[in-house]
Write an enzyme that holds these catalytic residues in place. Structure first.
Site, PDB file in Angstrom:
ATOM      1  N   ARG A  19      55.705 -22.058 155.126  1.00 19.46           N
ATOM      2  CA  ARG A  19      56.735 -21.628 156.064  1.00 19.46           C
ATOM      3  C   ARG A  19      56.358 -20.276 156.655  1.00 19.46           C
ATOM      4  NH1 ARG A  19      60.070 -22.220 151.661  1.00 19.46           N
ATOM      5  NH2 ARG A  19      60.516 -19.996 151.806  1.00 19.46           N
ATOM      6  N   LYS A  43      64.742 -27.594 155.634  1.00 19.86           N
ATOM      7  CA  LYS A  43      65.318 -26.248 155.627  1.00 19.86           C
ATOM      8  C   LYS A  43      66.076 -25.952 156.927  1.00 19.86           C
ATOM      9  CE  LYS A  43      63.079 -25.467 151.743  1.00 19.86           C
ATOM     10  NZ  LYS A  43      63.712 -25.643 150.436  1.00 19.86           N
ATOM     11  N   ASP A 102      66.416 -29.989 145.465  1.00 17.80           N
ATOM     12  CA  ASP A 102      66.210 -28.863 146.381  1.00 17.80           C
ATOM     13  C   ASP A 102      67.449 -28.427 147.150  1.00 17.80           C
ATOM     14  OD1 ASP A 102      64.350 -26.951 147.481  1.00 17.80           O
ATOM     15  OD2 ASP A 102      64.405 -28.073 149.352  1.00 17.80           O
ATOM     16  N   ASN A 118      61.312 -29.046 138.200  1.00 24.17           N
ATOM     17  CA  ASN A 118      61.153 -29.226 136.754  1.00 24.17           C
ATOM     18  C   ASN A 118      62.501 -29.351 136.058  1.00 24.17           C
ATOM     19  OD1 ASN A 118      58.399 -29.151 136.941  1.00 24.17           O
ATOM     20  ND2 ASN A 118      58.159 -27.087 136.137  1.00 24.17           N
ATOM     21  N   TYR A 176      53.531 -28.459 159.404  1.00 23.41           N
ATOM     22  CA  TYR A 176      53.633 -28.579 157.957  1.00 23.41           C
ATOM     23  C   TYR A 176      54.972 -28.121 157.391  1.00 23.41           C
ATOM     24  CZ  TYR A 176      52.040 -28.333 153.081  1.00 23.41           C
ATOM     25  OH  TYR A 176      51.889 -28.514 151.734  1.00 23.41           O
ATOM     26  N   GLY A 177      55.460 -28.869 156.417  1.00 29.24           N
ATOM     27  CA  GLY A 177      56.569 -28.434 155.581  1.00 29.24           C
ATOM     28  C   GLY A 177      57.840 -28.128 156.337  1.00 29.24           C
ATOM     29  N   GLU A 194      62.794 -27.508 126.490  1.00 26.86           N
ATOM     30  CA  GLU A 194      63.643 -26.636 125.680  1.00 26.86           C
ATOM     31  C   GLU A 194      64.795 -26.037 126.494  1.00 26.86           C
ATOM     32  OE1 GLU A 194      63.258 -27.095 122.792  1.00 26.86           O
ATOM     33  OE2 GLU A 194      61.199 -26.952 122.067  1.00 26.86           O
ATOM     34  N   ARG A 238      51.581 -29.813 148.291  1.00 29.27           N
ATOM     35  CA  ARG A 238      52.827 -30.550 148.077  1.00 29.27           C
ATOM     36  C   ARG A 238      52.606 -32.039 147.826  1.00 29.27           C
ATOM     37  NH1 ARG A 238      57.809 -27.396 148.391  1.00 29.27           N
ATOM     38  NH2 ARG A 238      57.079 -25.329 149.025  1.00 29.27           N
ATOM     39  N   SER A 287      62.130 -21.105 146.017  1.00 31.09           N
ATOM     40  CA  SER A 287      61.090 -22.130 146.016  1.00 31.09           C
ATOM     41  C   SER A 287      59.997 -21.778 145.007  1.00 31.09           C
ATOM     42  CB  SER A 287      60.473 -22.250 147.411  1.00 31.09           C
ATOM     43  OG  SER A 287      61.419 -22.727 148.330  1.00 31.09           O
ATOM     44  N   ALA A 288      59.465 -22.815 144.334  1.00 35.81           N
ATOM     45  CA  ALA A 288      58.385 -22.671 143.353  1.00 35.81           C
ATOM     46  C   ALA A 288      58.819 -21.918 142.107  1.00 35.81           C
ATOM     47  CB  ALA A 288      57.156 -22.013 143.980  1.00 35.81           C
ATOM     48  N   CYS A 289      60.126 -21.949 141.790  1.00 32.78           N
ATOM     49  CA  CYS A 289      60.635 -21.301 140.573  1.00 32.78           C
ATOM     50  C   CYS A 289      61.207 -22.305 139.582  1.00 32.78           C
ATOM     51  CB  CYS A 289      61.683 -20.249 140.929  1.00 32.78           C
ATOM     52  SG  CYS A 289      61.003 -18.709 141.579  1.00 32.78           S
ATOM     53  N   GLY A 290      60.852 -23.575 139.732  1.00 28.41           N
ATOM     54  CA  GLY A 290      61.212 -24.534 138.695  1.00 28.41           C
ATOM     55  C   GLY A 290      62.390 -25.436 138.986  1.00 28.41           C
ATOM     56  N   LYS A 291      62.821 -25.547 140.254  1.00 22.91           N
ATOM     57  CA  LYS A 291      63.946 -26.442 140.548  1.00 22.91           C
ATOM     58  C   LYS A 291      63.605 -27.886 140.225  1.00 22.91           C
ATOM     59  CE  LYS A 291      65.109 -25.601 144.826  1.00 22.91           C
ATOM     60  NZ  LYS A 291      63.942 -24.746 145.127  1.00 22.91           N
ATOM     61  N   HIS A 312      70.719 -24.108 148.717  1.00 17.97           N
ATOM     62  CA  HIS A 312      69.365 -24.346 148.243  1.00 17.97           C
ATOM     63  C   HIS A 312      69.435 -24.591 146.729  1.00 17.97           C
ATOM     64  CE1 HIS A 312      64.997 -22.633 147.887  1.00 17.97           C
ATOM     65  NE2 HIS A 312      64.975 -23.927 148.138  1.00 17.97           N
TER      66      HIS A 312
END
Length: 646
Positions: free
Chosen positions: A112, A270, A337, A318, A261-262, A556, A431, A312-316, A290
């Site tokens: 982005r 977004k 997301d 997962n 892209y994206g 965990e 991605r 973004s890229a902080c584990g959503k 978000h």
């Protein structure tokens, strides 16, 4: 070439930002006056609603494509587009998997471009707070209506010459849901069409719905043509020097140029679901956020739904696909997301995932970190900027254990790669774009038109120091303050370089569609509409003094969710601290885990938190000033007072 009837200069987009409807008498007979015969290469023109025809007409007059393709979302159409991209070198097949493809972008078009993502309103303060004099504002970028028009006229005229213009009708959310909103994206990128088909509900049923309601968000996109006329990478045309992403909330209009892209080009994501979506939500009294949505079921069968907002890229992804380590617990994914939330007639806050797919960050996703994602993505998926393996598969950082002996790797730039090179094989923002419905733990209610009831909201980010694993807000207003005060290490999802702690309120900093101060006021007002969920803050990324993670994370994290559920049920399993409620020692279920340093994981260093208050106060004062509601400043003052007394 299509037969183009010249429009008055004030008509297409520029100078007439409302996209005037057939002001030229010559165009009154509709789309056929612009494109005749075989130049409409695919699709049924006569079935289009007048508003859709007008949008296409104006876009054709402006962009001058060779032909128009009206998308129906069918499998036949998708195969045709994949073949076209294959022939043009945009994608190539991954024979190791079922119907999977790899795209490599121009290296200048990989993320982005927040600095060139702009919101157009009549007055600057409608879009962004007024920062302190001499301070660079970071809460969005404003563009005036005249500059909006000028930006379009400098880029779009003739930008689709030699290309096909695709008309993509799409729904954000299930078609039958009152939550859902409709859009039309016009693009010259088959990659965008194929990706939108995964990420949204695309097809003729959307066009039929528009014929009934005549309302939709208009989105015009072009990968662009450099002013030099030379496309350096024909398999991935773009114009990175002139990329711009424009939004006009008053007209539900998105215009994007120069990037393929994206979030720059998949305009339902977004741009629509968050920036335009948040402005619609404010007008209509709901929330566009978000956030992931997950359902968690306890061993006794009780189920609750949780949303969570992380940068973004902080584990959503997962967390949305969590494989719980706690026996008897089950997590199911509604979305990874974006969440649209509004109250039902009984005052219950409900949420839908407006998307139809996952556009997830590949590096770090593995059998060890997210086995559910790995079970989801190797079918019907478009991978972008990951590495390629000699056995016909893909590779990225984190997949080391899955590599077969002797397999050779080609990096995302098409060069032979070995670990010894010291460079990543996959781009950090590479991605996978994959259908949500094939996730093995997709929730049975993920497409429920009524949405799912939300019991808790989590905020969080990457905080290596000072911030505990979890704490609960003291009230709704305190929770809104927690969201407004969020800070996190920067990630590879945007242009930022280096791991610096950035303010990222509500994990929405790049995505606000209007003035952040007004956004916070809207959040505060939500409490008056119904029963609001509890609000928590989580931090999976705290490190010890020797730099090691204090919490193992992944499965965990179900232990943290268990505590959240207990709090939502009213259990008094907490202790009060200066920053909020944390699990009392013994209240967090650590049975069966390797030793966890609970004291350090939940320690609240006084000097750290005084500095945190100072940083937040400076941010609020310099970036938002008087636009921020007084209630939030009061929460900050009270936090500081509690810390000083602790």
């Amino acid at each position: 070439m299509p037969e183009i009837i010249e429009q008055p200069k004030e008509t297409p987009f520029g100078n007439c930002t409302t996209l005037q409807r057939n002001k030229n008498p010559q165009t009154s007979c509709g789309l056929y006056s612009h494109i005749r015969g075989t130049n409409v290469s695919y699709g049924n023109v006569s079935s289009l609603a007048p508003s859709v025809k007008s949008f296409i007409e104006e876009s054709v007059a402006l962009c001058q494509p060779d032909e128009v393709h009206i998308c129906d979302g069918s499998e036949m159409e998708n195969k045709m587009l994949l073949r076209k991209m294959l022939d043009e070198g945009t994608i190539f097949p991954l024979p190791k998997y079922e119907n999977c493809w790899l795209a490599r972008t121009n290296p200048a078009d990989v993320a982005r471009v927040e600095s060139r993502t702009l919101i157009c309103t009549e007055q600057r303060e409608e879009t962004i707070p007024t920062p302190k004099e001499g301070v660079q504002g970071t809460l969005g970028n404003w563009i005036s209506p005249s500059d909006f028009d000028r930006a379009i006229q400098e880029r779009f005229p003739g930008c689709m010459k030699g290309r096909t213009m695709y008309v993509v009708p799409f729904s954000m959310g299930p078609l039958a849901s009152s939550f859902s909103k409709i859009g039309i994206e016009i693009t010259d990128s088959p990659y965008v069409v194929a990706s939108m088909r995964i990420m949204a509900r695309v097809g003729t049923s959307v066009l039929e719905l528009i014929r009934k309601q005549e309302e939709f968000v208009r989105a015009l996109h072009s990968v662009g043509t450099p002013s030099s006329g030379v496309v350096e990478n024909p398999s991935w045309p773009c114009d990175p020097e002139r990329t711009i992403i424009l939004h006009k909330p008053s007209e539900n209009l998105i215009v994007s140029y120069g990037s393929g892209y994206g979030g720059n080009s998949l305009l339902g994501k977004k741009c629509f679901a968050l920036r335009i979506g948040s402005t619609i939500a404010k007008r209509e009294g709901w929330l566009a956020e978000h956030m992931l949505i997950l359902g968690i079921t306890k061993p006794n069968g009780e189920k609750k739904y949780i949303t969570a907002a992380f940068p973004s890229a902080c584990g959503k992804t997962n967390l949305a696909m969590l494989n719980p380590s706690l026996p008897g617990y089950k997590v199911e994914c509604v979305g990874d997301d974006i969440a649209w939330m509004k109250f039902d007639n009984e005052g219950v806050l409900r949420a839908i995932n407006p998307e139809n797919g996952f556009f997830g960050v590949a590096p770090g996703t593995s059998e060890e970190t997210n086995p559910i994602a790995m079970a989801t993505i190797f079918k019907n998926t478009i991978f972008t900027n990951v590495a390629y393996t000699s056995d016909g598969g893909v590779y990225w950082e984190g997949m080391e254990s899955s590599l077969a002996p002797g397999v050779q790797i080609t990096d995302w730039l098409g060069r032979p790669w070995t670990k010894e090179s010291g460079k990543p094989a996959a781009h950090p923002n590479s991605r996978f774009c994959t259908p949500a419905g094939q996730c093995p733990i997709i929730d049975s209610h993920w497409e429920d038109p009524q949405g799912v009831p939300i019991s808790a909201i989590l905020f969080g980010g990457r905080r290596p120091a000072g911030v505990p694993l979890i704490y609960e807000s003291r009230s709704w207003t305190h929770g809104v303050f927690v969201g407004a005060a969020m800070r996190s290490e920067s990630t590879a999802a945007a242009e930022h370089k280096g791991k610096i702690i950035m303010h990222d309120p509500f994990a929405m900093r790049p995505f606000f569609g209007y003035n952040f101060g007004h956004y916070v006021q809207h959040w505060l007002s939500i409490e008056n509409q119904g029963k609001v969920p509890k609000i928590f803050h989580v931090n999976w990324f705290r490190k010890s003094s020797n730099g090691k993670l204090l919490w193992p994370g992944y499965g965990e994290n179900s232990r943290v969710l268990e505590w959240v559920l207990r709090r939502c049920s009213g259990e008094r399993c907490y202790t009060d601290t200066a920053i909020g409620r944390i699990p009392a020692k013994g209240d967090l279920n650590l049975d069966g885990m390797q030793q966890v340093d609970y004291e350090e994981l939940f320690s609240l260093p006084k000097q750290f938190w005084l500095e945190e208050v100072s940083q937040i106060r400076n941010y609020f004062g310099t970036q938002i000033g008087s636009d921020l509601p007084l209630e939030i400043y009061n929460e900050l003052d009270e936090l500081q007072e509690r810390i000083l007394k602790s």
